[in-house]
Design a protein around this motif. Structure first.
Motif, PDB file in Angstrom:
ATOM      1  N   PHE A 143       0.907  -1.111  -0.013  1.00 52.77           N
ATOM      2  CA  PHE A 143       0.198   0.019   0.011  1.00 52.77           C
ATOM      3  C   PHE A 143       0.675   1.237   0.083  1.00 52.77           C
ATOM      4  CE2 PHE A 143      -1.993   3.169   2.400  1.00 52.77           C
ATOM      5  CZ  PHE A 143      -3.415   3.626   1.796  1.00 52.77           C
ATOM      6  N   LEU A 144       1.834   1.300   0.856  1.00 52.86           N
ATOM      7  CA  LEU A 144       2.726   2.400   1.005  1.00 52.86           C
ATOM      8  C   LEU A 144       3.557   2.666  -0.167  1.00 52.86           C
ATOM      9  CD1 LEU A 144       3.862   2.242   4.498  1.00 52.86           C
ATOM     10  CD2 LEU A 144       2.357   3.791   3.669  1.00 52.86           C
ATOM     11  N   TYR A 145       4.316   1.473  -0.961  1.00 50.58           N
ATOM     12  CA  TYR A 145       5.129   1.542  -2.189  1.00 50.58           C
ATOM     13  C   TYR A 145       4.037   2.010  -3.263  1.00 50.58           C
ATOM     14  CZ  TYR A 145       9.376  -0.438  -0.420  1.00 50.58           C
ATOM     15  OH  TYR A 145      10.743  -0.674   0.034  1.00 50.58           O
ATOM     16  N   HIS A 146       2.994   1.524  -3.291  1.00 54.02           N
ATOM     17  CA  HIS A 146       1.810   1.537  -4.409  1.00 54.02           C
ATOM     18  C   HIS A 146       1.706   3.334  -4.557  1.00 54.02           C
ATOM     19  CE1 HIS A 146      -1.794   1.604  -6.671  1.00 54.02           C
ATOM     20  NE2 HIS A 146      -1.185   0.489  -7.269  1.00 54.02           N
ATOM     21  N   GLY A 147       1.288   3.933  -3.283  1.00 54.58           N
ATOM     22  CA  GLY A 147       0.960   5.298  -3.548  1.00 54.58           C
ATOM     23  C   GLY A 147       2.375   6.056  -3.924  1.00 54.58           C
ATOM     24  N   THR A 148       3.428   5.686  -3.646  1.00 52.17           N
ATOM     25  CA  THR A 148       4.765   6.438  -3.910  1.00 52.17           C
ATOM     26  C   THR A 148       5.115   6.155  -5.364  1.00 52.17           C
ATOM     27  OG1 THR A 148       5.647   6.097  -1.875  1.00 52.17           O
ATOM     28  CG2 THR A 148       7.153   6.727  -3.331  1.00 52.17           C
ATOM     29  N   ILE A 149       4.867   5.002  -5.810  1.00 55.38           N
ATOM     30  CA  ILE A 149       5.189   4.746  -7.231  1.00 55.38           C
ATOM     31  C   ILE A 149       4.091   5.466  -8.105  1.00 55.38           C
ATOM     32  CG2 ILE A 149       5.262   2.959  -8.863  1.00 55.38           C
ATOM     33  CD1 ILE A 149       6.338   1.154  -6.877  1.00 55.38           C
ATOM     34  N   ASN A 150       3.105   5.623  -7.941  1.00 59.75           N
ATOM     35  CA  ASN A 150       1.834   6.339  -8.633  1.00 59.75           C
ATOM     36  C   ASN A 150       2.328   7.942  -9.003  1.00 59.75           C
ATOM     37  OD1 ASN A 150       0.108   4.195  -8.955  1.00 59.75           O
ATOM     38  ND2 ASN A 150      -1.130   4.746  -7.276  1.00 59.75           N
ATOM     39  N   THR A 151       3.328   8.313  -8.037  1.00 59.10           N
ATOM     40  CA  THR A 151       3.777   9.713  -8.120  1.00 59.10           C
ATOM     41  C   THR A 151       4.873   9.901  -9.219  1.00 59.10           C
ATOM     42  OG1 THR A 151       5.322   9.599  -6.413  1.00 59.10           O
ATOM     43  CG2 THR A 151       2.925  10.130  -5.838  1.00 59.10           C
ATOM     44  N   LEU A 152       5.329   8.842  -9.452  1.00 60.31           N
ATOM     45  CA  LEU A 152       6.672   8.738 -10.458  1.00 60.31           C
ATOM     46  C   LEU A 152       6.130   8.716 -11.912  1.00 60.31           C
ATOM     47  CD1 LEU A 152       8.998   6.207  -8.619  1.00 60.31           C
ATOM     48  CD2 LEU A 152       8.930   8.604  -8.116  1.00 60.31           C
ATOM     49  N   PRO A 153       6.568   9.604 -12.733  1.00 59.58           N
ATOM     50  CA  PRO A 153       6.159   9.512 -14.248  1.00 59.58           C
ATOM     51  C   PRO A 153       6.606   8.394 -14.704  1.00 59.58           C
ATOM     52  CG  PRO A 153       7.899  11.018 -13.865  1.00 59.58           C
ATOM     53  CD  PRO A 153       7.668  10.571 -12.497  1.00 59.58           C
ATOM     54  N   LYS A 154       5.721   7.931 -15.649  1.00 57.25           N
ATOM     55  CA  LYS A 154       6.046   6.652 -16.415  1.00 57.25           C
ATOM     56  C   LYS A 154       7.133   6.936 -17.541  1.00 57.25           C
ATOM     57  CE  LYS A 154       1.578   4.286 -16.213  1.00 57.25           C
ATOM     58  NZ  LYS A 154       0.454   3.686 -17.030  1.00 57.25           N
ATOM     59  N   SER A 155       7.567   8.256 -17.795  1.00 58.42           N
ATOM     60  CA  SER A 155       8.510   8.675 -18.660  1.00 58.42           C
ATOM     61  C   SER A 155       9.775   8.086 -18.214  1.00 58.42           C
ATOM     62  CB  SER A 155       8.576  10.093 -18.974  1.00 58.42           C
ATOM     63  OG  SER A 155       8.673  10.891 -17.690  1.00 58.42           O
ATOM     64  N   LEU A 156       9.970   7.834 -16.998  1.00 61.92           N
ATOM     65  CA  LEU A 156      11.108   7.497 -16.372  1.00 61.92           C
ATOM     66  C   LEU A 156      11.398   5.858 -16.770  1.00 61.92           C
ATOM     67  CD1 LEU A 156      11.268   8.465 -12.673  1.00 61.92           C
ATOM     68  CD2 LEU A 156      12.518   9.344 -14.542  1.00 61.92           C
ATOM     69  N   ASP A 157      10.214   5.197 -17.025  1.00 60.29           N
ATOM     70  CA  ASP A 157      10.467   3.806 -17.382  1.00 60.29           C
ATOM     71  C   ASP A 157      10.538   3.855 -18.977  1.00 60.29           C
ATOM     72  OD1 ASP A 157       8.627   4.101 -15.201  1.00 60.29           O
ATOM     73  OD2 ASP A 157       8.323   1.853 -15.101  1.00 60.29           O
ATOM     74  N   GLU A 158       9.925   4.546 -19.671  1.00 60.63           N
ATOM     75  CA  GLU A 158      10.176   4.777 -21.111  1.00 60.63           C
ATOM     76  C   GLU A 158      11.643   4.946 -21.618  1.00 60.63           C
ATOM     77  OE1 GLU A 158       7.006   7.489 -21.910  1.00 60.63           O
ATOM     78  OE2 GLU A 158       5.381   6.067 -21.519  1.00 60.63           O
ATOM     79  N   GLY A 195       3.982   8.697   0.128  1.00 61.20           N
ATOM     80  CA  GLY A 195       3.077   7.607  -0.455  1.00 61.20           C
ATOM     81  C   GLY A 195       1.770   8.080  -0.306  1.00 61.20           C
ATOM     82  N   SER A 196       1.488   9.215   0.219  1.00 63.01           N
ATOM     83  CA  SER A 196       0.079   9.538   0.187  1.00 63.01           C
ATOM     84  C   SER A 196      -0.564  10.411  -0.935  1.00 63.01           C
ATOM     85  CB  SER A 196      -0.512  10.317   1.476  1.00 63.01           C
ATOM     86  OG  SER A 196       0.576  11.490   1.874  1.00 63.01           O
ATOM     87  N   VAL A 197       0.626  11.051  -1.628  1.00 59.28           N
ATOM     88  CA  VAL A 197       0.205  12.074  -2.650  1.00 59.28           C
ATOM     89  C   VAL A 197       0.221  11.275  -3.887  1.00 59.28           C
ATOM     90  CG1 VAL A 197       1.018  13.817  -3.847  1.00 59.28           C
ATOM     91  CG2 VAL A 197       1.399  13.601  -1.453  1.00 59.28           C
ATOM     92  N   LYS A 198      -1.062  11.608  -4.513  1.00 60.25           N
ATOM     93  CA  LYS A 198      -1.040  11.143  -5.971  1.00 60.25           C
ATOM     94  C   LYS A 198      -1.234  12.153  -7.127  1.00 60.25           C
ATOM     95  CE  LYS A 198      -3.708   6.775  -4.574  1.00 60.25           C
ATOM     96  NZ  LYS A 198      -4.706   6.096  -4.790  1.00 60.25           N
TER      97      LYS A 198
END
Length: 273
Positions: free
Chosen positions: A153-168, A270-273
Motif C-alpha cells: 500500500f505504501l509503495y503503491h502510493g509512492t510509485i503512482n507519483t513517479l512519471p512513466k517517462s522514467l520507465d520509457e 506515499g499519500s500523494v497522488k
C-alpha cells in the motif's frame, strides 16, 4: 498577536504535559532497573541513589541475551529485507500494469490489512505444522504474508507519483523491466523504503504472539518470547525484570531514532497522488 502567542503557549504546555506522560513509564522502568529490590518497594517513583549495573549483568545472563538477540536480529533482518524486495516489486507491477485484475489484486492486499491475525492463527499454524514449517524459515514466510499488505500500500502510493517517462526512457536505452525497476525506480523509493523498514522492524522485533506459536523451542526464542518466560520467573524480582526489559527495548529504540526522520517524509510521499 497576543491571541496567537497565547495559543502557542497553551499548545506548548499541552505538548510538554503529554511528553512527560509519555516518558513517565520509561523513567520508572530505567530508574527502578538501577535499584535494589528493597529500594523499589520503598519508593518506586524516587530516582535511584546508586547505579546497580549488576542488575543488567544478571538479567542479561538469565535472558541468555547474546543468543536471544541473535535470534531476534536474524529473523527481523531477513524478514524485513524480503518484505521490502517482494512488496516493492509487487507494488511496481500493480502500479504500472493498469487493468481490472491488478486493481482487484491491489484492493485484496488493502483489505487484508483489516483481517486480524487472531482470526486466522489457529488454522494457519495447524497448516504450517503439517508442512513442517514451524521454524525460522516458516516464521519469515509468515511475516512476509502479514507484512506485505501495508508495505505494498505504501509503495503503491509512492510509485503512482513517479512519471512513466522514467520507465520509457530506460527501456529506450535498452533496459528490461527488471532493470528499470532495480536501477531506476527502486533507488528513488529510498524514503518510503526506510519507512517500510522501520514499521516492519518495530513490529517484528516486538512481536510475541507469532513466535510463541511457531518457534517456541528452547534456544530459538526471540527477545519478546524470552521476556515472557523471564517475567514469569522473576515477577517478584522487579529490579531484574525491569533491567531485562530495558535491555530488550534498547536496540529498537536506537534504530528508530537513527531512522525516524524518514518516516514522515516517506508516508507523505506515499499519500500523494
Amino acid at each position: 498577536m497576543n491571541s496567537t502567542k497565547g495559543k502557542k503557549v497553551i499548545l506548548g504546555l499541552v505538548g510538554t504535559i503529554l511528553g512527560l506522560v509519555w516518558l513517565a513509564p520509561f523513567y520508572m522502568m530505567i530508574a527502578n532497573s538501577l535499584k535494589t529490590k528493597k529500594e523499589i518497594f520503598q519508593s518506586p517513583l524516587r530516582p535511584s541513589e546508586g547505579f546497580n549495573v549488576e542488575n543488567y549483568a544478571q538479567a542479561a545472563e538469565n535472558l541468555n541475551f547474546g543468543q536471544t538477540f541473535v535470534n531476534s536480529l536474524l529473523i527481523t533482518v531477513v524478514s524485513v529485507v524480503i518484505i521490502i524486495i517482494f512488496s516493492s516489486m509487487a507494488a511496481y507491477a500493480l502500479s504500472r500494469v493498469k487493468s481490472k485484475v491488478s486493481t482487484v489484486i491491489f484492493f485484496v492486499f488493502v483489505a487484508a490489512m483489516l483481517i486480524p491475525f487472531q482470526a486466522v492463527m489457529i488454522p494457519l499454524v495447524s497448516f504450517f505444522g503439517k508442512l513442517g514449517m514451524l521454524n525460522r524459515p516458516g516464521i519469515v514466510f509468515l511475516y512476509l504474508g502479514f507484512g506485505s499488505s501495508l508495505s505494498i500500500f505504501l509503495y503503491h502510493g509512492t510509485i503512482n507519483t513517479l512519471p512513466k517517462s522514467l520507465d520509457e526512457a530506460a527501456i529506450i536505452d535498452g533496459c528490461n523491466r527488471f532493470q528499470v525497476f532495480w536501477y531506476i525506480i527502486f533507488p528513488i523509493l529510498k524514503p518510503i523504503t526506510v519507512t517500510v523498514a522501520i514499521l516492519n522492524t518495530i513490529w517484528i522485533w516486538n512481536d510475541y504472539l507469532l513466535p510463541s506459536l511457531v518457534i517456541n523451542q528452547p534456544g530459538m526464542e526471540t527477545i519478546p518470547l524470552k521476556m515472557f518466560f523471564f517475567f514469569g520467573e522473576y515477577t517478584k524480582q522487579w529490579h531484574l525484570a525491569l533491567a531485562g526489559l530495558t535491555i530488550a527495548i534498547i536496540p529498537v529504540i536506537i534504530f528508530y531514532f537513527v531512522a525516524q526522520k524518514h518516516i514522515i517524509k516517506g508516508i507523505t510521499a506515499g499519500s500523494v497522488k
